[in-house]
Enzyme design. Structure first.
Site, PDB file in Angstrom:
ATOM      1  CE  LYS A  53      -3.827  -2.528   2.104  1.00  0.00           C
ATOM      2  NZ  LYS A  53      -4.429  -2.977   3.280  1.00  0.00           N
ATOM      3  CD  GLN A  97      -3.513  -4.463   6.506  1.00  0.00           C
ATOM      4  OE1 GLN A  97      -3.537  -3.542   5.664  1.00  0.00           O
ATOM      5  NE2 GLN A  97      -4.085  -5.748   5.886  1.00  0.00           N
ATOM      6  CG  ASP A 120      -9.765  -0.249   4.601  1.00  0.00           C
ATOM      7  OD1 ASP A 120      -9.550  -0.744   3.450  1.00  0.00           O
ATOM      8  OD2 ASP A 120      -9.188  -0.459   5.726  1.00  0.00           O
TER       9      ASP A 120
HETATM   10  N1  GUN Z   1      -7.013  -6.880   5.667  1.00  0.00           N
HETATM   11  C1  GUN Z   1      -7.251  -7.665   4.644  1.00  0.00           C
HETATM   12  N2  GUN Z   1      -7.811  -7.082   3.639  1.00  0.00           N
HETATM   13  C2  GUN Z   1      -7.913  -5.600   4.094  1.00  0.00           C
HETATM   14  C3  GUN Z   1      -8.386  -4.599   3.690  1.00  0.00           C
HETATM   15  O1  GUN Z   1      -8.917  -4.608   2.784  1.00  0.00           O
HETATM   16  N3  GUN Z   1      -8.372  -3.531   4.701  1.00  0.00           N
HETATM   17  C4  GUN Z   1      -7.627  -3.621   5.863  1.00  0.00           C
HETATM   18  N4  GUN Z   1      -7.530  -2.274   6.461  1.00  0.00           N
HETATM   19  N5  GUN Z   1      -7.417  -4.688   6.238  1.00  0.00           N
HETATM   20  C5  GUN Z   1      -7.443  -6.013   5.459  1.00  0.00           C
END
Ligand code: GUN
Length: 284
Positions: A53, A97, A120
């Site tokens: 990211k 996350q 998100d």
């Molecule tokens: N963990 C697995 N997929 C995601 C996601 O799309 N966003 C976040 N914040 N954590 C994750």
């Protein structure tokens, strides 16, 4: 044999387009979009996703902040960090996350992010707005799946879509996005009897179960678009999807690989959401 849907290529195009927009913002001397990513602890998979990211943000030219908190950070301290980012005019998007350590209440954390910075799309306000058909942050993986389906040039309208999996992050929101595009949508799951009979009806099949190889070629309608959301690690450390690629690719019309399918799209859509957050803040 099916055509492979190249998520790397589609995501690169999205990021390239964003890179141009961000270069234009920079040329005008304006504040750049900024994504803040919080990671708690050192789960290797989470670390790898977070690295991806931050790297994508750097590629597009936007700003990013990585906030690394120890595994034993208190929930109160995490909520305080989020409050600081909510109030920070230099931050457009906030992502925590997941998963979080067991001593932290994930819902409380998601609820603490202001909906305007919830890139998100997990905050209840964004979830409600998605289901009401109002403006919102659309969760990144479901959004990426729609881009991939559209990249085939096939119409979604009128198609039978089957989503296998009912998570809040993927299954439920992608079903809504397909419904919005006038597909006839079925949500199947681990308790669906005779799953194959349901999936064989699907012109569009989205597998988001989280179990390696549960969708086999005999469960796929000939010519179908098959989107594999699974990221499962095999005993020898390889990544593999929820779809048995070897048998399914003999039957499907289009199919996404793992890795290189949905994964890169999730990140590209996170960049799109962060840019949208910046636009909304800048227009205020
Ligand atoms: N963990 C697995 N997929 C995601 C996601 O799309 N966003 C976040 N914040 N954590 C994750």
């Amino acid at each position: 044999m099916s055509t492979i849907i190249d998520g790397k290529a589609v995501s690169l195009q999205i990021k390239e387009e964003l890179k141009e927009k961000i270069a234009a913002i920079k040329a005008e001397g304006k504040r750049l979009p900024c994504l803040a990513v919080i990671i708690v602890g050192d789960n290797p998979a989470s670390r790898s996703y977070v690295r991806g990211k931050i790297k994508a943000a750097e590629f597009t030219g936007m700003d990013s902040r990585l906030i690394e908190l120890p595994e034993d950070v208190s929930e109160a301290a995490l909520l305080e960090t989020i409050a600081g980012l909510n109030a920070d005019a230099g931050v457009d998007g906030i992502l925590v996350q997941l998963p979080l350590p067991r001593h932290i209440d994930e819902s409380r954390v998601i609820d603490a992010i202001v909906p305007e910075k919830d890139v998100d799309g997990f905050h209840p306000v964004n979830v409600a707005n998605l289901w009401l058909g109002r403006k919102c942050f659309v969760p990144c993986t479901p959004q990426g799946i729609i881009h991939l389906i559209e990249s085939t040039g096939e119409r979604i309208e009128g198609k039978r879509a089957v989503v296998v999996g009912r998570s809040n992050i993927v299954g439920k929101p992608v079903a809504k996005l397909l419904l919005d595009r006038n597909a006839t949508v079925t949500i199947a799951h681990s308790r669906t009897p005779d799953l194959g009979a349901v999936t064989r009806e699907a012109d569009i099949l989205v597998a988001a179960v989280g179990r390696a190889g549960v969708i086999t070629g005999d469960m796929v309608k000939p010519g179908a678009i098959v989107i594999d959301v699974g990221i499962n690690r095999t005993a020898d450390g390889h990544l593999t999807g929820d779809v048995d690629f070897a048998s399914a690719s003999e039957v499907a019309g289009w199919i996404t690989p793992v890795p290189g399918g949905v994964g890169p799209m999730t990140i590209a859509c996170l960049m799109l959401n962060t840019y949208s957050a910046w636009c909304a803040i800048s227009e205020r």
